[in-house]
Design a protein around this motif. Structure first.
Motif, short mmCIF file in Angstrom:
data_model
loop_
_atom_site.label_atom_id
_atom_site.label_comp_id
_atom_site.label_asym_id
_atom_site.label_seq_id
_atom_site.Cartn_x
_atom_site.Cartn_y
_atom_site.Cartn_z
N TRP A 1 10.66 15.77 1.59
CA TRP A 1 9.26 16.01 1.22
C TRP A 1 8.37 15.82 2.44
CZ3 TRP A 1 5.13 12.53 -1.13
CH2 TRP A 1 4.12 13.30 -1.74
N SER B 1 4.43 15.06 2.92
CA SER B 1 3.83 13.73 2.89
C SER B 1 3.38 13.26 4.27
CB SER B 1 4.80 12.72 2.28
OG SER B 1 5.97 12.63 3.06
N LEU C 1 12.57 17.39 -3.44
CA LEU C 1 13.11 16.03 -3.47
C LEU C 1 14.18 15.80 -2.40
CD1 LEU C 1 13.33 15.63 -7.34
CD2 LEU C 1 11.61 14.68 -5.81
N ASP D 1 12.99 7.76 -5.34
CA ASP D 1 12.36 8.08 -4.06
C ASP D 1 10.91 7.60 -3.96
OD1 ASP D 1 11.75 9.93 -5.96
OD2 ASP D 1 11.51 11.58 -4.55
N PHE D 2 10.36 7.00 -5.02
CA PHE D 2 8.98 6.53 -4.92
C PHE D 2 8.84 5.22 -4.15
CE2 PHE D 2 7.20 9.07 -8.74
CZ PHE D 2 7.21 10.19 -7.94
N TRP D 3 9.96 4.60 -3.82
CA TRP D 3 9.90 3.44 -2.93
C TRP D 3 10.24 3.91 -1.53
CZ3 TRP D 3 13.70 -1.36 -3.08
CH2 TRP D 3 13.29 -2.28 -2.09
N ALA D 4 9.30 3.79 -0.61
CA ALA D 4 9.52 4.22 0.77
C ALA D 4 10.34 3.16 1.51
CB ALA D 4 8.19 4.47 1.47
N SER E 1 -1.89 2.24 6.40
CA SER E 1 -1.87 2.52 4.96
C SER E 1 -2.57 3.84 4.61
CB SER E 1 -2.57 1.38 4.19
OG SER E 1 -1.88 0.18 4.38
N ASP F 1 0.81 -1.22 0.00
CA ASP F 1 0.00 0.00 0.00
C ASP F 1 0.84 1.28 0.00
OD1 ASP F 1 -2.21 -1.53 0.05
OD2 ASP F 1 -2.77 -1.12 2.13
N ASP F 2 1.99 1.24 0.70
CA ASP F 2 2.81 2.44 0.82
C ASP F 2 3.32 2.96 -0.52
OD1 ASP F 2 2.52 2.63 3.48
OD2 ASP F 2 4.59 2.19 4.02
N ASN F 3 3.45 2.05 -1.48
CA ASN F 3 4.08 2.43 -2.75
C ASN F 3 3.15 2.30 -3.96
OD1 ASN F 3 6.73 2.65 -1.38
ND2 ASN F 3 6.48 0.44 -1.18
N MET F 4 2.10 1.50 -3.82
CA MET F 4 1.28 1.18 -5.00
C MET F 4 0.47 2.36 -5.54
SD MET F 4 2.18 -1.65 -6.10
CE MET F 4 0.91 -2.10 -7.29
N TRP F 5 0.41 3.46 -4.76
CA TRP F 5 -0.23 4.66 -5.30
C TRP F 5 0.47 5.11 -6.58
CZ3 TRP F 5 2.34 9.39 -5.86
CH2 TRP F 5 3.63 9.41 -5.35
N PRO G 1 -4.56 3.01 -4.29
CA PRO G 1 -4.46 1.56 -4.07
C PRO G 1 -5.42 1.04 -2.99
CG PRO G 1 -2.57 2.70 -3.11
CD PRO G 1 -3.33 3.72 -3.90
N ARG H 1 -1.21 6.48 1.93
CA ARG H 1 0.10 7.08 2.20
C ARG H 1 0.84 7.26 0.88
NH1 ARG H 1 3.73 4.26 6.47
NH2 ARG H 1 5.04 5.95 5.75
N VAL H 2 1.63 8.30 0.81
CA VAL H 2 2.42 8.53 -0.40
C VAL H 2 3.87 8.79 0.01
CG1 VAL H 2 0.60 9.40 -1.90
CG2 VAL H 2 1.72 10.97 -0.33
N ALA H 3 4.79 8.37 -0.87
CA ALA H 3 6.21 8.63 -0.63
C ALA H 3 6.76 9.35 -1.85
CB ALA H 3 6.95 7.32 -0.41
N GLY H 4 7.98 9.83 -1.74
CA GLY H 4 8.60 10.47 -2.89
C GLY H 4 8.02 11.83 -3.14
N THR I 1 1.79 10.38 -9.71
CA THR I 1 1.80 11.66 -8.99
C THR I 1 0.54 12.52 -9.17
OG1 THR I 1 3.05 12.74 -10.75
CG2 THR I 1 4.32 11.76 -8.95
#
Lengths: 584, 77
Positions: free
Chosen positions: A439, A442, A436, A478-481, B45, A229-233, B10, B73-76, A239
């Motif tokens: 950030w 977030s 970058l 950086d999109f992978w936490a 999440s 979930d943390d990354n699948m956005w 997601p 949650r969002v990263a980057g 973005t």
């Protein structure tokens, strides 16, 4: 080993190309990517050089992860002294250039001097050629890439457009049509060297120690951490999803940061992008595929990303997706950084509407808005003034209080009045206003931390800056936490020595201190870590941030605390003790 | 009571891909956190929630007619 142990050095003044071993001592202290390129520049550039002279150097740097199957490791660092800010500048670019360079047998390329006429570089393994680019000069990056592909076959190319040729402080470098090393005028450094493009084809590979263990570990981490979930956005939306988040938290820059909400946000949000989505695209070794390939009318692009939607959309009062996509395409082709270009057009709109200077363009004026990228990149008409960027336009025409820049770099798409730590991140970022380096929006505006207090923000920003410096040096996107512990686990397998999370934190701290030292040597100190006056003196009036500003005393308090925690003096200068502790 | 639940990005996987759900609940009052538990959405999440477009915490009481938006949650950046 994760390193090839070879650096290609090219002097464009005399046409000599040589190779040398990678400085392994430095690689141990700085990993690669951002950190190692800054180290080379710090050691090799004389203080005070003109960034657009032959004295500047352009470094393409991979990292120990590059070319492996580690998720999200496809990026390349490109570094030089910035023509926009005079600071150190490192950018990262996705796609496939970085692994291709490593497959050609190089960890890095250092480009020195200046060619007497337009040239491009062709690198295929040990064969390195400087070729005439007279027929490419004047063309956009898209046509340049197509022509080089036809001429050279299957290559990956970095190219500049007209903005780089014309030495704009907002010129970027492009690859695979829609990916950019975006900020600080890195494309102008390439243009100043008469270097139109660099094409590479590699026929080798990288060696991995104990590939079975390496693959098993990566598969486990990918399954249990990357694809969660943390990354699948990044895959589900990419973005553009941030438009709704920024709108609902009142930090969506609107009409040159006069407001933090945009009435027409639904025209430029993720759903609007999805309505014209044709395919998802990914960089090398990336399972997240964040990129959206869209088609609307006659225009096809990868994008628009959040920064473009915010700075070239709401910040210019543009709620027309078709116009925005075309503006994005023009910027990509001419190689204009959309963060700086959007800010600059918005600044011209406000100067015009306030009667300070008439640039003939107002908020929401689609027809004139679409003329801007070409006029700016070619320095024609009003574009000659907009090509200066926000800071120099304010010096020439006025509007200093609402010139949205830090150190000469225009501000990204997160309103600092609704995310105070974001303000501190902009003020202290090594290359000027950047989202970058850290950030914190977030976890602050979009998270559970109170965005309207200075408490704890210095520590938050420092932690993010240090971990991101490690990511950009290894190199991870950086999109992978990813956690520091996971980074250490992967690097230990790859580098065949014990690497701890604590060691990586020290490396991150060392990189940020070296970047600060580079800037300090150029004359930067506390006076340069400012925010635009608008942020302090004007309150927002709509949405979640209505009535909010970031008062100067709160900002200065965060800044003092930041220096203290960094071990710097009250003027932001690195102390002798800190230099010694970090082996600087 | 009747409410609208909007799961972004997601988080749709917790409702079999549906982003927007019109729900009829037996209770007249429950918290956002209790609603998320019902769909097995882990709070780790979630970045933040909105009730009727206003940012609220997970203890916010939901009332009939409310629209609850749940952001991942969002990263980057």
């Amino acid at each position: 080993m994760a390193y090839i142990d070879k650096v290609l050095r090219i002097n464009l003044t005399n046409g000599r190309t040589t190779s040398e071993p990678l400085n392994k001592e430095w690689a141990k202290d700085y990993l690669g990517g951002k950190g190692l390129s800054i180290k080379y520049l710090y050691e090799e550039l004389k203080p005070g050089i003109d960034p657009l002279s032959a004295d500047n150097k352009l470094i393409l740097m991979t990292g120990p992860l590059t070319g492996t199957i580690v998720p999200n490791s496809g990026k390349l660092a490109i570094a030089a002294k910035s023509p926009a800010t005079g600071t150190i500048l490192d950018c990262s670019i996705g796609g496939h250039f970085a692994p291709e360079l490593k497959f050609a047998g190089y960890d890095a390329v250092i480009i020195e001097g200046k060619a007497t006429e337009p040239i491009y570089l062709f690198i295929e393994d040990s064969n390195v050629e400087l070729r005439n680019a007279a027929d490419l000069w004047g063309k956009g990056a898209h046509e340049t890439e197509h022509l080089l592909y036809e001429r050279l076959g299957d290559v990956i190319t970095l190219a500049i457009g007209q903005a780089g040729e014309n030495l704009l402080p907002m010129a970027c470098i492009s690859s695979e049509l829609y990916r950019q090393a975006g900020r600080g005028g890195i494309g102008a450094v390439m243009g100043s060297k008469n270097l139109k493009a660099i094409s590479v084809r590699g026929n080798g590979g990288v060696k991995i120690p104990d590939i079975r263990k390496f693959s098993a570990t990566l598969n486990k981490i990918k399954r249990e951490d990357t694809m969660t979930d943390d990354n699948m956005w990044a895959y589900s939306d990419g973005t553009p999803m941030i438009v709704d988040l920024s709108q609902s938290t009142g930090i969506l820059p609107t009409r040159n940061f006069q407001e933090g909400t945009f009435d027409e946000y639904k025209n430029i949000n993720s759903e609007a992008v999805k309505s014209v989505l044709k395919a998802k695209k990914a960089c090398f070794a990336c399972p997240l595929a964040c990129s959206n390939y869209v088609k609307m009318g006659k225009t096809e692009i990868e994008g628009p990303e959040y920064e473009t939607l915010a700075l070239c959309g709401s910040n210019c009062g543009i709620g027309d997706m078709e116009a925005l996509i075309e503006f994005n395409r023009l910027c990509d082709d001419h190689c204009l950084d959309t963060i700086s270009a959007g800010n600059t057009v918005a600044f011209a709109m406000e100067l015009t509407e306030k009667g300070i200077h008439d640039f003939g363009i107002r908020f929401g004026d689609v027809e004139n808005y679409l003329q801007m990228p070409t006029l700016i990149a070619t320095r024609q008409g009003v574009g000659a003034d907009l090509a200066l960027g926000v800071k120099k336009m304010a010096e020439k025409f006025g509007g200093r209080d609402f010139a949205m820049e830090v150190k000469g770099l225009e501000i990204p798409g997160y309103e600092p009045r609704g995310s105070w730590a974001m303000g501190l991140a902009y003020g202290t970022a090594d290359r000027g206003a950047c989202h970058l380096r850290a950030w914190p929006a977030s976890v602050e505006a979009f998270g559970k931390i109170d965005p309207f207090t200075s408490e704890g923000k210095a520590e938050l920003v420092i932690g993010m800056q240090d971990i991101n410096s490690v990511k950009f040096s290894a190199i991870w996107c950086d999109f992978w936490a990813i956690s520091t512990e996971q980074m250490a686990e992967i690097l230990t397998l790859l580098l065949e020595r014990d690497i701890t999370a604590a060691e990586l934190s020290t490396i991150g701290e060392r990189i940020n201190n070296l970047a600060r030292l580079f800037n300090e040597r150029e004359g930067f100190d506390r006076k340069d870590d400012y925010l635009p006056t608008r942020v302090h003196n004007e309150k927002l009036t709509t949405g979640f941030t209505a009535g909010k500003s970031l008062p100067r005393e709160n900002y200065e308090k965060m800044l003092s605390e930041y220096y203290q925690l960094r071990g710097w003096d009250e003027n932001g200068k690195i102390t002798a003790e800190k230099k010694k502790a970090l082996n600087l | 009571m009747e409410i609208t639940l909007l799961l972004k990005g997601p988080l749709k996987k917790y409702t079999d891909g549906a982003e927007l759900l019109e729900l009829e609940l037996d209770e007249n009052e429950l918290t956002v956190s209790e609603l998320l538990q019902r769909f097995k959405v882990p709070t780790s999440s979630v970045s933040f929630v909105q009730v009727n477009n206003a940012k609220k915490d997970l203890n916010q009481l939901i009332k009939g007619g409310d629209t609850i938006t749940v952001n991942p949650r969002v990263a980057g950046g």
